[in-house]
Design a protein around this motif. Structure first.
Motif, PDB file in Angstrom:
ATOM      1  N   ILE A   2      -6.644   2.991 -11.296  1.00 39.64           N
ATOM      2  CA  ILE A   2      -6.637   2.061 -12.416  1.00 39.64           C
ATOM      3  C   ILE A   2      -8.013   1.471 -12.669  1.00 39.64           C
ATOM      4  O   ILE A   2      -8.539   1.527 -13.775  1.00 39.64           O
ATOM      5  CB  ILE A   2      -5.610   0.936 -12.165  1.00 39.64           C
ATOM      6  N   ILE A   3      -8.610   0.881 -11.646  1.00 42.16           N
ATOM      7  CA  ILE A   3      -9.921   0.267 -11.810  1.00 42.16           C
ATOM      8  C   ILE A   3     -11.014   1.178 -11.252  1.00 42.16           C
ATOM      9  O   ILE A   3     -10.747   2.124 -10.502  1.00 42.16           O
ATOM     10  CB  ILE A   3      -9.985  -1.105 -11.118  1.00 42.16           C
ATOM     11  N   ASP A   4     -12.245   0.874 -11.616  1.00 41.08           N
ATOM     12  CA  ASP A   4     -13.402   1.601 -11.105  1.00 41.08           C
ATOM     13  C   ASP A   4     -13.940   0.846  -9.891  1.00 41.08           C
ATOM     14  O   ASP A   4     -14.649  -0.155 -10.048  1.00 41.08           O
ATOM     15  CB  ASP A   4     -14.469   1.690 -12.190  1.00 41.08           C
ATOM     16  N   PRO A   5     -13.609   1.279  -8.672  1.00 41.13           N
ATOM     17  CA  PRO A   5     -14.029   0.526  -7.495  1.00 41.13           C
ATOM     18  C   PRO A   5     -15.536   0.507  -7.312  1.00 41.13           C
ATOM     19  O   PRO A   5     -16.090  -0.462  -6.774  1.00 41.13           O
ATOM     20  CB  PRO A   5     -13.323   1.248  -6.337  1.00 41.13           C
ATOM     21  N   ASN A   6     -16.221   1.552  -7.753  1.00 39.16           N
ATOM     22  CA  ASN A   6     -17.681   1.578  -7.618  1.00 39.16           C
ATOM     23  C   ASN A   6     -18.330   0.525  -8.521  1.00 39.16           C
ATOM     24  O   ASN A   6     -19.336  -0.089  -8.145  1.00 39.16           O
ATOM     25  CB  ASN A   6     -18.210   2.974  -7.937  1.00 39.16           C
ATOM     26  N   ALA A   7     -17.770   0.320  -9.702  1.00 40.43           N
ATOM     27  CA  ALA A   7     -18.293  -0.713 -10.589  1.00 40.43           C
ATOM     28  C   ALA A   7     -18.085  -2.095  -9.984  1.00 40.43           C
ATOM     29  O   ALA A   7     -18.986  -2.952 -10.022  1.00 40.43           O
ATOM     30  CB  ALA A   7     -17.616  -0.630 -11.957  1.00 40.43           C
ATOM     31  N   VAL A   8     -16.899  -2.318  -9.404  1.00 40.32           N
ATOM     32  CA  VAL A   8     -16.634  -3.611  -8.767  1.00 40.32           C
ATOM     33  C   VAL A   8     -17.572  -3.809  -7.574  1.00 40.32           C
ATOM     34  O   VAL A   8     -18.108  -4.901  -7.361  1.00 40.32           O
ATOM     35  CB  VAL A   8     -15.164  -3.715  -8.327  1.00 40.32           C
ATOM     36  N   HIS A   9     -17.787  -2.745  -6.795  1.00 39.22           N
ATOM     37  CA  HIS A   9     -18.712  -2.820  -5.658  1.00 39.22           C
ATOM     38  C   HIS A   9     -20.112  -3.187  -6.135  1.00 39.22           C
ATOM     39  O   HIS A   9     -20.821  -3.984  -5.487  1.00 39.22           O
ATOM     40  CB  HIS A   9     -18.719  -1.485  -4.917  1.00 39.22           C
TER      41      HIS A   9
ATOM     42  N   ALA B 101      -0.834  10.375  10.899  1.00 34.85           N
ATOM     43  CA  ALA B 101       0.314   9.905  11.680  1.00 34.85           C
ATOM     44  C   ALA B 101       1.285   9.084  10.832  1.00 34.85           C
ATOM     45  O   ALA B 101       2.481   9.013  11.147  1.00 34.85           O
ATOM     46  CB  ALA B 101      -0.177   9.070  12.866  1.00 34.85           C
ATOM     47  N   LEU B 102       0.782   8.482   9.760  1.00 39.06           N
ATOM     48  CA  LEU B 102       1.621   7.685   8.863  1.00 39.06           C
ATOM     49  C   LEU B 102       1.870   8.392   7.539  1.00 39.06           C
ATOM     50  O   LEU B 102       2.462   7.816   6.633  1.00 39.06           O
ATOM     51  CB  LEU B 102       0.962   6.325   8.604  1.00 39.06           C
ATOM     52  N   ARG B 103       1.422   9.639   7.423  1.00 34.89           N
ATOM     53  CA  ARG B 103       1.525  10.435   6.200  1.00 34.89           C
ATOM     54  C   ARG B 103       0.860   9.722   5.013  1.00 34.89           C
ATOM     55  O   ARG B 103       1.366   9.727   3.896  1.00 34.89           O
ATOM     56  CB  ARG B 103       2.983  10.783   5.879  1.00 34.89           C
ATOM     57  N   ILE B 104      -0.285   9.117   5.262  1.00 40.92           N
ATOM     58  CA  ILE B 104      -1.051   8.441   4.224  1.00 40.92           C
ATOM     59  C   ILE B 104      -2.256   9.299   3.861  1.00 40.92           C
ATOM     60  O   ILE B 104      -3.031   9.687   4.734  1.00 40.92           O
ATOM     61  CB  ILE B 104      -1.514   7.043   4.679  1.00 40.92           C
ATOM     62  N   SER B 105      -2.409   9.570   2.553  1.00 39.29           N
ATOM     63  CA  SER B 105      -3.552  10.343   2.070  1.00 39.29           C
ATOM     64  C   SER B 105      -4.636   9.455   1.469  1.00 39.29           C
ATOM     65  O   SER B 105      -5.827   9.729   1.625  1.00 39.29           O
ATOM     66  CB  SER B 105      -3.098  11.368   1.027  1.00 39.29           C
ATOM     67  N   THR B 106      -4.228   8.416   0.736  1.00 38.41           N
ATOM     68  CA  THR B 106      -5.179   7.473   0.146  1.00 38.41           C
ATOM     69  C   THR B 106      -4.513   6.106   0.045  1.00 38.41           C
ATOM     70  O   THR B 106      -3.282   5.989   0.097  1.00 38.41           O
ATOM     71  CB  THR B 106      -5.629   7.873  -1.279  1.00 38.41           C
ATOM     72  N   ALA B 107      -5.325   5.073  -0.145  1.00 37.60           N
ATOM     73  CA  ALA B 107      -4.800   3.781  -0.554  1.00 37.60           C
ATOM     74  C   ALA B 107      -4.486   3.830  -2.044  1.00 37.60           C
ATOM     75  O   ALA B 107      -4.836   4.779  -2.735  1.00 37.60           O
ATOM     76  CB  ALA B 107      -5.808   2.671  -0.248  1.00 37.60           C
ATOM     77  N   SER B 108      -3.837   2.800  -2.555  1.00 34.32           N
ATOM     78  CA  SER B 108      -3.538   2.716  -3.982  1.00 34.32           C
ATOM     79  C   SER B 108      -4.005   1.371  -4.524  1.00 34.32           C
ATOM     80  O   SER B 108      -4.466   0.505  -3.781  1.00 34.32           O
ATOM     81  CB  SER B 108      -2.030   2.880  -4.228  1.00 34.32           C
ATOM     82  N   HIS B 109      -3.859   1.197  -5.817  1.00 33.75           N
ATOM     83  CA  HIS B 109      -4.260  -0.039  -6.478  1.00 33.75           C
ATOM     84  C   HIS B 109      -3.567  -1.250  -5.865  1.00 33.75           C
ATOM     85  O   HIS B 109      -4.160  -2.326  -5.716  1.00 33.75           O
ATOM     86  CB  HIS B 109      -3.932   0.070  -7.966  1.00 33.75           C
ATOM     87  N   MET B 110      -2.299  -1.098  -5.486  1.00 34.46           N
ATOM     88  CA  MET B 110      -1.493  -2.216  -5.034  1.00 34.46           C
ATOM     89  C   MET B 110      -1.308  -2.298  -3.525  1.00 34.46           C
ATOM     90  O   MET B 110      -0.805  -3.307  -3.023  1.00 34.46           O
ATOM     91  CB  MET B 110      -0.102  -2.136  -5.678  1.00 34.46           C
ATOM     92  N   SER B 111      -1.703  -1.282  -2.786  1.00 31.15           N
ATOM     93  CA  SER B 111      -1.279  -1.193  -1.390  1.00 31.15           C
ATOM     94  C   SER B 111      -1.880  -2.254  -0.483  1.00 31.15           C
ATOM     95  O   SER B 111      -1.306  -2.581   0.557  1.00 31.15           O
ATOM     96  CB  SER B 111      -1.576   0.202  -0.832  1.00 31.15           C
ATOM     97  N   SER B 112      -3.028  -2.817  -0.842  1.00 31.13           N
ATOM     98  CA  SER B 112      -3.651  -3.799   0.041  1.00 31.13           C
ATOM     99  C   SER B 112      -2.811  -5.059   0.184  1.00 31.13           C
ATOM    100  O   SER B 112      -2.919  -5.779   1.183  1.00 31.13           O
ATOM    101  CB  SER B 112      -5.040  -4.178  -0.484  1.00 31.13           C
ATOM    102  N   LEU B 113      -1.935  -5.334  -0.767  1.00 34.07           N
ATOM    103  CA  LEU B 113      -1.252  -6.621  -0.838  1.00 34.07           C
ATOM    104  C   LEU B 113      -0.132  -6.801   0.168  1.00 34.07           C
ATOM    105  O   LEU B 113       0.218  -7.934   0.505  1.00 34.07           O
ATOM    106  CB  LEU B 113      -0.656  -6.809  -2.240  1.00 34.07           C
ATOM    107  N   PHE B 114       0.459  -5.717   0.642  1.00 40.83           N
ATOM    108  CA  PHE B 114       1.737  -5.827   1.343  1.00 40.83           C
ATOM    109  C   PHE B 114       1.646  -5.371   2.794  1.00 40.83           C
ATOM    110  O   PHE B 114       1.068  -4.329   3.095  1.00 40.83           O
ATOM    111  CB  PHE B 114       2.810  -5.008   0.612  1.00 40.83           C
TER     112      PHE B 114
END
Length: 385
Positions: A258-265, A301-314
């Motif tokens: 959704i957002i451009d993380p490099n721009a925010v960085h 081990a957790l079958r995670i490929s990437t983070a998502s826009h919302m995943s940090s919250l929970f």
């Protein structure tokens, strides 16, 4: 042919901003079609919001009370008397449930916590055709200012579009002790499409689909994208000439669709200047430097490929979005077979929207495997004065 392409491009923008028409003129809180969310106290705000939601929500299940509670703004009081408070503002298409883990974490760290429900949210997607950016900024400014009257130390937190609103307040209104920004939407992945959203509203209203998520909209009314765009453009304009000097935590997913993380960085590096700032980067780029902590999101081990826009919250223990929760965000791509497999309970991997890998079906990652480290970062930054 060109018209269809144009509509497809704008549909993509609206969808991304929700996974993220014309607006009602004047202040929405004064409209006969809505309710007055600008109240003299937060207690009165909760009362009028509950009454309006109970009467106007388009319920999607028989669990009306659960749906209502997951969309209601709320407050949390710490165990002991405190002089510090934090206001948390959700993103486009979401609800105060975005902070169902963040808010208790801050409460345990000694904060009095308030969350808001942005106008147009919590009831039904078509209500997002009513608000403007100004409505969202007014409600954020109003309740932030009320907190300043009662607490010596006031922090603001925001997810996605909410991150824009609280940062704008910090710059324009000042007298804020710090910011907690989760996937802030300073700039979208498609900034060139942002400018086309008002024109596209002359031809279609956005994207409508079945609603099955108690805590957020699946549909994407285009007017919401227009309001988001106004917030992002205003914030970028402010950041051209202003540095944010209060302690700030920013949390980003490298694979954010959704957002451009490099721009925010980039903004973080150049416009956020407090020595106690921290940036948590969930991804594979080597950004481990000074005030940036990078954490790999390739966790087999957790079958995670990437983070998502919302995943940090929970947290992984979240009852609705957590590791063992029953709700899955299966519409994670345009592959109907993959979506059907996910909905039937098949074994899936977890990622941001649109991520694909041969031999794997992905659903949206909705929880943070590093949540305890996020709690520590919030504690460290909010202690910096």
């Amino acid at each position: 042919m060109r018209t269809n392409l144009f509509k497809s491009l704008l549909l993509g923008l609206a969808l991304s901003l929700i996974g993220c028409a014309s607006s009602t003129p004047g202040a929405l809180n004064l409209s006969q079609d809505y309710y007055d969310y600008i109240q003299p106290t937060f207690t009165q705000y909760l009362e009028v919001t509950r009454e309006w939601l109970a009467e106007n929500r388009a319920y999607i299940s028989q669990e009306h009370e659960k749906e209502l509670e997951m969309n209601m703004p709320f407050e949390l009081f710490p165990e002991h008397e405190t002089n510090k408070a934090v206001l948390l503002v959700h993103g486009l298409g979401d609800s105060p449930y975005s902070f169902s883990d963040i808010a208790p974490s801050l409460q345990q760290q000694g904060f009095y916590v308030q969350t808001l429900l942005l106008p147009g949210h919590g009831s039904k997607p078509s209500d997002l055709m009513m608000p403007t950016y100004s409505d969202w900024q007014v409600i954020a400014d109003h309740y932030a200012n009320l907190l300043k009257q009662d607490y010596d130390e006031v922090w603001l937190g925001g997810f996605s579009t909410g991150g824009n609103l609280v940062t704008i307040h910090a710059i324009e209104k000042q007298n804020i002790n710090g910011l907690l920004l989760f996937s802030p939407s300073f700039q979208s992945k498609t900034p060139y499409l942002e400018k086309l959203a008002p024109l596209a509203s002359l031809f279609f209203d956005g994207y409508t689909t079945q609603e099955d998520n108690f805590a957020r909209y699946n549909s994407a009314p285009l007017n919401g994208a227009i309001a988001y765009t106004a917030s992002a453009e205003k914030l970028r304009e402010l950041l051209e000439d202003t540095r944010v000097e209060v302690p700030t935590l920013i949390v980003l997913s490298e694979a954010d669709s959704i957002i451009d993380p490099n721009a925010v960085h980039h903004y973080y590096q150049h416009q956020f200047t407090h020595p106690s700032n921290q940036l948590l980067w969930y991804g594979e780029s080597n950004l481990e430097q000074g005030a940036v902590t990078a954490s790999s999101m390739k966790i087999n081990a957790l079958r995670i490929s990437t983070a998502s826009h919302m995943s940090s919250l929970f947290a992984s223990t979240n009852t609705y979005y957590g590791q063992s929760a029953t709700y899955r965000m299966c519409m994670n791509s345009m592959d109907s077979d993959a979506v059907a497999y996910c909905k039937q309970g098949g074994e899936v991997w977890w990622s941001a929207w649109g991520y694909e890998e041969e031999g794997k079906v992905h659903a949206r990652l909705t929880w943070n495997p590093y949540y305890p480290a996020l709690e520590k970062a919030m504690r460290d930054v909010t202690r910096a004065q």
